[in-house]
Scaffold this motif. Sequence first.
Motif, PDB file in Angstrom:
ATOM      1  N   HIS A 122      -3.034  -4.849  53.921  1.00 40.37           N
ATOM      2  CA  HIS A 122      -1.738  -4.851  54.613  1.00 40.37           C
ATOM      3  C   HIS A 122      -0.964  -3.600  54.202  1.00 40.37           C
ATOM      4  O   HIS A 122      -1.344  -2.930  53.241  1.00 40.37           O
ATOM      5  CB  HIS A 122      -0.962  -6.150  54.350  1.00 40.37           C
ATOM      6  CG  HIS A 122      -0.550  -6.358  52.923  1.00 40.37           C
ATOM      7  ND1 HIS A 122      -1.460  -6.593  51.909  1.00 40.37           N
ATOM      8  CD2 HIS A 122       0.665  -6.368  52.339  1.00 40.37           C
ATOM      9  CE1 HIS A 122      -0.814  -6.733  50.768  1.00 40.37           C
ATOM     10  NE2 HIS A 122       0.476  -6.602  50.993  1.00 40.37           N
ATOM     11  N   ASP A 126       1.655  -0.970  47.258  1.00 43.97           N
ATOM     12  CA  ASP A 126       0.820  -1.337  46.106  1.00 43.97           C
ATOM     13  C   ASP A 126      -0.619  -1.634  46.548  1.00 43.97           C
ATOM     14  O   ASP A 126      -1.484  -1.923  45.727  1.00 43.97           O
ATOM     15  CB  ASP A 126       1.421  -2.520  45.324  1.00 43.97           C
ATOM     16  CG  ASP A 126       1.604  -3.762  46.172  1.00 43.97           C
ATOM     17  OD1 ASP A 126       1.945  -3.635  47.362  1.00 43.97           O
ATOM     18  OD2 ASP A 126       1.401  -4.874  45.650  1.00 43.97           O
ATOM     19  N   HIS A 127      -0.857  -1.529  47.869  1.00 42.02           N
ATOM     20  CA  HIS A 127      -2.213  -1.726  48.412  1.00 42.02           C
ATOM     21  C   HIS A 127      -2.747  -0.474  49.100  1.00 42.02           C
ATOM     22  O   HIS A 127      -3.951  -0.221  49.074  1.00 42.02           O
ATOM     23  CB  HIS A 127      -2.228  -2.915  49.377  1.00 42.02           C
ATOM     24  CG  HIS A 127      -1.916  -4.201  48.668  1.00 42.02           C
ATOM     25  ND1 HIS A 127      -2.880  -5.123  48.349  1.00 42.02           N
ATOM     26  CD2 HIS A 127      -0.744  -4.663  48.160  1.00 42.02           C
ATOM     27  CE1 HIS A 127      -2.311  -6.122  47.668  1.00 42.02           C
ATOM     28  NE2 HIS A 127      -1.014  -5.861  47.551  1.00 42.02           N
ATOM     29  N   ASP A 234      -2.242 -10.494  49.723  1.00 40.31           N
ATOM     30  CA  ASP A 234      -0.936 -10.972  49.244  1.00 40.31           C
ATOM     31  C   ASP A 234      -0.443 -12.167  50.074  1.00 40.31           C
ATOM     32  O   ASP A 234       0.771 -12.419  50.173  1.00 40.31           O
ATOM     33  CB  ASP A 234       0.106  -9.841  49.312  1.00 40.31           C
ATOM     34  CG  ASP A 234       0.030  -8.919  48.105  1.00 40.31           C
ATOM     35  OD1 ASP A 234      -0.819  -9.155  47.211  1.00 40.31           O
ATOM     36  OD2 ASP A 234       0.813  -7.945  48.041  1.00 40.31           O
ATOM     37  N   HIS A 260      -1.154 -12.256  46.029  1.00 37.64           N
ATOM     38  CA  HIS A 260       0.144 -11.673  45.660  1.00 37.64           C
ATOM     39  C   HIS A 260       0.374 -11.584  44.152  1.00 37.64           C
ATOM     40  O   HIS A 260       1.442 -11.937  43.646  1.00 37.64           O
ATOM     41  CB  HIS A 260       1.291 -12.438  46.336  1.00 37.64           C
ATOM     42  CG  HIS A 260       2.539 -11.626  46.436  1.00 37.64           C
ATOM     43  ND1 HIS A 260       3.780 -12.201  46.513  1.00 37.64           N
ATOM     44  CD2 HIS A 260       2.744 -10.288  46.426  1.00 37.64           C
ATOM     45  CE1 HIS A 260       4.699 -11.250  46.574  1.00 37.64           C
ATOM     46  NE2 HIS A 260       4.078 -10.082  46.521  1.00 37.64           N
ATOM     47  N   HIS A 261      -0.620 -11.111  43.430  1.00 38.55           N
ATOM     48  CA  HIS A 261      -0.502 -10.788  42.001  1.00 38.55           C
ATOM     49  C   HIS A 261      -0.005 -11.961  41.146  1.00 38.55           C
ATOM     50  O   HIS A 261       0.687 -11.759  40.152  1.00 38.55           O
ATOM     51  CB  HIS A 261       0.396  -9.555  41.812  1.00 38.55           C
ATOM     52  CG  HIS A 261       0.175  -8.524  42.872  1.00 38.55           C
ATOM     53  ND1 HIS A 261      -0.954  -7.741  42.913  1.00 38.55           N
ATOM     54  CD2 HIS A 261       0.897  -8.207  43.995  1.00 38.55           C
ATOM     55  CE1 HIS A 261      -0.902  -6.971  43.985  1.00 38.55           C
ATOM     56  NE2 HIS A 261       0.193  -7.239  44.668  1.00 38.55           N
TER      57      HIS A 261
HETATM   58 ZN   LIG Z   1       0.685  -6.558  46.580  1.00 36.28          ZN
END
Ligand SMILES: [Zn+2]
Length: 370
Positions: A122, A126-127, A234, A260-261
Motif C-alpha cells: 500500500h 514505511d512500505h 497493514d 500494522h506492526h
Molecule cells: Zn506500515
Amino acid sequence: MKQQKKTFKEKLKNEMLKSGQFYVKLCFTILFAVIFVVIFVSNNGFNYCYATIYGNNFQSNPFQIHFIDVGRGDCILIKLPTNQTMLIDTGEEEYSLRVCEYITQYMIAEDMDKVDYFLITHPDTDHIGGALKIMQTFEVVNFLRPPVISISEYERGSYPEYGYDETYTYDNVINYAYQNQITMHFAIDGMSLNLGECKITCLSPTEEVKQSSNNYSVVLMIEYQNKKFLFMGDCENSIESRIVDKYGNNLNADLLKVGHHGSNTSTSQKLLDAVKPQYAVISTDGNSQYFPNAKVIERLNNANSQVLSTAKMGTILFTIEDNNIVFAKATRPPNYLAIIFACFLTIVLIVWENPFKNLNMPYFQKKIAK
Ligand SMILES: [Zn+2]
C-alpha cells in the motif's frame, strides 16, 4: 643490496637521532594509517560497519524468507523454490541504501541477478519509501501494486473505479514503472501465482474504494511444502473480518506476518481464531507502546504463537528444513581482514611511538637510553 639496506637503516637512524625524529615518526604513522584506510575501504569496510546485517544462515536453501529490519516498516525478501526472488515492501526511504546492500549481498550469495516480483502492499512511506531506489538499482521483472491510483493516473483519468493516493512518493514510484516499461499488475483478491511447488494467493484488497490507506494492503498467502505463510500488510480489523468470513479455515497458517506492526487496530481475536499461527512476526522498532500493542501480544500469546519481532532480533530469517519451519537471527561473520589490519596498525603505532618512554620504568628507560 645488503649494503644498500644497511646504509638506509643507518641513515634513517641517524636522521631520527639528529633532528627529524618527530617528523619521521609522523610520516611513517601517516603512511601506515593511509595503507589501513585504503585496505579498509577497498574491502567494503564501511558497508560492513553500517549495512543491515545480511543473514546467510540458510544460504542455498531453495525457500527463504528474510524479514529485513527496517525499523517500524515492512521489508520482506523471499527466495522462491523456482530460483526467483520476491520483495514485499521496502521500509522508509532512509533505509533504502541498507536494503539495497542487503539484496545485493543476497544476490551474490544466491547467484541471482533480478527481482522477479516486487510487491508494494500500500502507498504508505514505511512500505514504499525505498521503492524508487529498488527499481533504479535492480531489474524488476513484475511490479505488483494495490488497486490505488497515483496523482498522474488520476489526472490522466486512468482506472477511475479505484481509490486514489495523493502522495508524490507513490506517484514517483508508479511513474518510474511506466517510464521504464516494467510489467505492472494490480494485486486484487483472487489473483494467484503458481510457481513450481509454491502457490501465492492474494486475499485482499477487493476493488472497492477504502477509507484508509492501510486497508488497501495487499494480503498474501504463500504455500510451500504443506506450510503456509500469511502476510497481512497493514490491514485493519474490518478487512481481517471480511477475509475470515470469505476464507474461513483456509486461513490457517504456520506463520503470520502481523498486521500494522502490532498495532491494536489489527490482529483481532477473530483473525487469530482462523489463522492459529505457530509463529507471529512483528516488523517494528519497539520505540512506541502502540507498535506492538500489549493487547496484541497478549492475544498472540493466548493463541500459543511464538512472537518474534525485528525490534528485538533485527533481521529474522525463516526456511523449511525436514518439513519443519526453522528460523534464525541474521548473523554476520567477523570481517577478519579488518580485524587483522586493525591489530597490525595498533602494533605498528605502539612500537613506533613507544608509549612507555615517558613512564618511570627503569627497564624501558634503560632500553631507550641504549
Ligand atoms: Zn506500515
